[in-house]
Scaffold this motif. Sequence first.
Motif, PDB file in Angstrom:
ATOM      1  N   VAL A  60      81.848 -18.840  11.118  1.00 39.30           N
ATOM      2  CA  VAL A  60      82.666 -18.765   9.914  1.00 39.30           C
ATOM      3  C   VAL A  60      83.146 -17.330   9.731  1.00 39.30           C
ATOM      4  CG1 VAL A  60      80.648 -18.493   8.410  1.00 39.30           C
ATOM      5  CG2 VAL A  60      82.748 -19.322   7.443  1.00 39.30           C
ATOM      6  N   LYS A  61      84.438 -17.176   9.498  1.00 42.07           N
ATOM      7  CA  LYS A  61      85.045 -15.862   9.261  1.00 42.07           C
ATOM      8  C   LYS A  61      84.690 -14.839  10.344  1.00 42.07           C
ATOM      9  CE  LYS A  61      85.580 -16.346   4.308  1.00 42.07           C
ATOM     10  NZ  LYS A  61      85.322 -15.803   2.995  1.00 42.07           N
ATOM     11  N   GLY A  62      84.616 -15.281  11.598  1.00 44.53           N
ATOM     12  CA  GLY A  62      84.381 -14.377  12.709  1.00 44.53           C
ATOM     13  C   GLY A  62      82.938 -14.017  12.981  1.00 44.53           C
ATOM     14  N   TYR A  63      81.989 -14.612  12.291  1.00 44.80           N
ATOM     15  CA  TYR A  63      80.588 -14.339  12.599  1.00 44.80           C
ATOM     16  C   TYR A  63      79.810 -15.642  12.698  1.00 44.80           C
ATOM     17  CZ  TYR A  63      79.838 -14.620   7.506  1.00 44.80           C
ATOM     18  OH  TYR A  63      79.810 -15.032   6.195  1.00 44.80           O
ATOM     19  N   HIS A  64      78.610 -15.562  13.248  1.00 45.61           N
ATOM     20  CA  HIS A  64      77.789 -16.743  13.519  1.00 45.61           C
ATOM     21  C   HIS A  64      76.615 -16.808  12.549  1.00 45.61           C
ATOM     22  CE1 HIS A  64      80.013 -17.482  17.188  1.00 45.61           C
ATOM     23  NE2 HIS A  64      79.965 -16.165  17.386  1.00 45.61           N
ATOM     24  N   LEU A  65      76.326 -18.025  12.101  1.00 50.28           N
ATOM     25  CA  LEU A  65      75.223 -18.277  11.168  1.00 50.28           C
ATOM     26  C   LEU A  65      74.390 -19.455  11.663  1.00 50.28           C
ATOM     27  CD1 LEU A  65      77.232 -18.433   7.819  1.00 50.28           C
ATOM     28  CD2 LEU A  65      75.827 -16.533   8.583  1.00 50.28           C
ATOM     29  N   SER A  66      73.186 -19.524  11.160  1.00 48.42           N
ATOM     30  CA  SER A  66      72.360 -20.711  11.345  1.00 48.42           C
ATOM     31  C   SER A  66      72.102 -21.300   9.968  1.00 48.42           C
ATOM     32  CB  SER A  66      71.020 -20.357  12.003  1.00 48.42           C
ATOM     33  OG  SER A  66      71.221 -19.964  13.333  1.00 48.42           O
ATOM     34  N   LEU A  67      72.314 -22.595   9.844  1.00 46.81           N
ATOM     35  CA  LEU A  67      72.096 -23.295   8.582  1.00 46.81           C
ATOM     36  C   LEU A  67      71.135 -24.451   8.797  1.00 46.81           C
ATOM     37  CD1 LEU A  67      75.751 -23.708   7.259  1.00 46.81           C
ATOM     38  CD2 LEU A  67      73.996 -22.225   6.300  1.00 46.81           C
ATOM     39  N   ARG A  68      70.226 -24.624   7.876  1.00 46.49           N
ATOM     40  CA  ARG A  68      69.355 -25.798   7.935  1.00 46.49           C
ATOM     41  C   ARG A  68      70.208 -27.035   7.692  1.00 46.49           C
ATOM     42  NH1 ARG A  68      66.359 -22.531   4.034  1.00 46.49           N
ATOM     43  NH2 ARG A  68      64.834 -21.351   5.209  1.00 46.49           N
ATOM     44  N   LYS A  69      69.799 -28.159   8.267  1.00 43.43           N
ATOM     45  CA  LYS A  69      70.545 -29.408   8.067  1.00 43.43           C
ATOM     46  C   LYS A  69      70.617 -29.764   6.586  1.00 43.43           C
ATOM     47  CE  LYS A  69      71.307 -32.044  11.965  1.00 43.43           C
ATOM     48  NZ  LYS A  69      71.651 -33.352  12.366  1.00 43.43           N
ATOM     49  N   LYS A  70      69.557 -29.474   5.842  1.00 45.04           N
ATOM     50  CA  LYS A  70      69.542 -29.777   4.406  1.00 45.04           C
ATOM     51  C   LYS A  70      70.628 -28.982   3.683  1.00 45.04           C
ATOM     52  CE  LYS A  70      66.354 -29.909   0.495  1.00 45.04           C
ATOM     53  NZ  LYS A  70      64.995 -29.654   0.038  1.00 45.04           N
ATOM     54  N   GLU A  71      70.821 -27.718   4.074  1.00 43.83           N
ATOM     55  CA  GLU A  71      71.882 -26.894   3.477  1.00 43.83           C
ATOM     56  C   GLU A  71      73.256 -27.395   3.917  1.00 43.83           C
ATOM     57  OE1 GLU A  71      69.388 -22.703   3.434  1.00 43.83           O
ATOM     58  OE2 GLU A  71      70.676 -23.177   5.134  1.00 43.83           O
ATOM     59  N   ALA A  72      73.391 -27.712   5.199  1.00 43.29           N
ATOM     60  CA  ALA A  72      74.667 -28.182   5.733  1.00 43.29           C
ATOM     61  C   ALA A  72      75.089 -29.509   5.104  1.00 43.29           C
ATOM     62  CB  ALA A  72      74.587 -28.316   7.247  1.00 43.29           C
ATOM     63  N   ALA A  73      74.123 -30.307   4.673  1.00 42.71           N
ATOM     64  CA  ALA A  73      74.434 -31.589   4.043  1.00 42.71           C
ATOM     65  C   ALA A  73      75.076 -31.403   2.669  1.00 42.71           C
ATOM     66  CB  ALA A  73      73.173 -32.435   3.926  1.00 42.71           C
ATOM     67  N   CYS A  74      74.980 -30.226   2.107  1.00 46.99           N
ATOM     68  CA  CYS A  74      75.572 -29.911   0.788  1.00 46.99           C
ATOM     69  C   CYS A  74      76.978 -29.336   0.914  1.00 46.99           C
ATOM     70  CB  CYS A  74      74.694 -28.927   0.034  1.00 46.99           C
ATOM     71  SG  CYS A  74      73.048 -29.521  -0.323  1.00 46.99           S
ATOM     72  N   ILE A  75      77.446 -29.136   2.127  1.00 49.35           N
ATOM     73  CA  ILE A  75      78.759 -28.541   2.370  1.00 49.35           C
ATOM     74  C   ILE A  75      79.664 -29.621   2.932  1.00 49.35           C
ATOM     75  CG2 ILE A  75      80.041 -26.777   3.634  1.00 49.35           C
ATOM     76  CD1 ILE A  75      77.299 -25.259   3.840  1.00 49.35           C
ATOM     77  N   PHE A  76      80.729 -29.961   2.197  1.00 45.03           N
ATOM     78  CA  PHE A  76      81.643 -30.993   2.640  1.00 45.03           C
ATOM     79  C   PHE A  76      82.919 -30.356   3.159  1.00 45.03           C
ATOM     80  CE2 PHE A  76      78.642 -33.196   0.114  1.00 45.03           C
ATOM     81  CZ  PHE A  76      78.523 -34.446   0.718  1.00 45.03           C
ATOM     82  N   VAL A  77      83.350 -30.846   4.331  1.00 47.53           N
ATOM     83  CA  VAL A  77      84.527 -30.283   4.982  1.00 47.53           C
ATOM     84  C   VAL A  77      85.539 -31.389   5.277  1.00 47.53           C
ATOM     85  CG1 VAL A  77      83.229 -28.394   6.037  1.00 47.53           C
ATOM     86  CG2 VAL A  77      83.541 -30.510   7.302  1.00 47.53           C
ATOM     87  N   GLU A  78      86.801 -30.987   5.363  1.00 49.13           N
ATOM     88  CA  GLU A  78      87.844 -31.875   5.843  1.00 49.13           C
ATOM     89  C   GLU A  78      88.012 -31.565   7.321  1.00 49.13           C
ATOM     90  OE1 GLU A  78      92.514 -32.967   5.105  1.00 49.13           O
ATOM     91  OE2 GLU A  78      91.415 -31.900   3.561  1.00 49.13           O
ATOM     92  N   VAL A  79      87.728 -32.527   8.150  1.00 47.76           N
ATOM     93  CA  VAL A  79      87.741 -32.331   9.599  1.00 47.76           C
ATOM     94  C   VAL A  79      89.169 -32.055  10.062  1.00 47.76           C
ATOM     95  CG1 VAL A  79      87.207 -33.347  11.844  1.00 47.76           C
ATOM     96  CG2 VAL A  79      85.754 -33.819   9.870  1.00 47.76           C
ATOM     97  N   VAL A  80      89.305 -31.001  10.875  1.00 48.27           N
ATOM     98  CA  VAL A  80      90.627 -30.598  11.387  1.00 48.27           C
ATOM     99  C   VAL A  80      90.783 -31.090  12.809  1.00 48.27           C
ATOM    100  CG1 VAL A  80      92.177 -28.666  11.816  1.00 48.27           C
ATOM    101  CG2 VAL A  80      90.522 -28.528   9.969  1.00 48.27           C
TER     102      VAL A  80
END
Length: 80
Positions: A60-80
Amino acid sequence: MESVNTKALSGLQTGEQGQVVRITAKGPVRRRILEMGITPGTEIRVTGTAPLGDPLKVSVKGYHLSLRKKEAACIFVEVV
């Protein structure tokens, strides 16, 4: 009304990307996600997963992160 291509970040496969449309987390978790730069309108790509599927590796924004699945489940995206 949300697009049919909207799903949780945790549901994306390696290599898929999307644009953040909504964050449903509350409290400190929400604040942490926003402080990492994951805000509505931001492009985010899943670059990998750990061997057992948790955590997710994202770019994201040019850098790399690690997210727990529980956190990622709270982030909704529109698939491109």
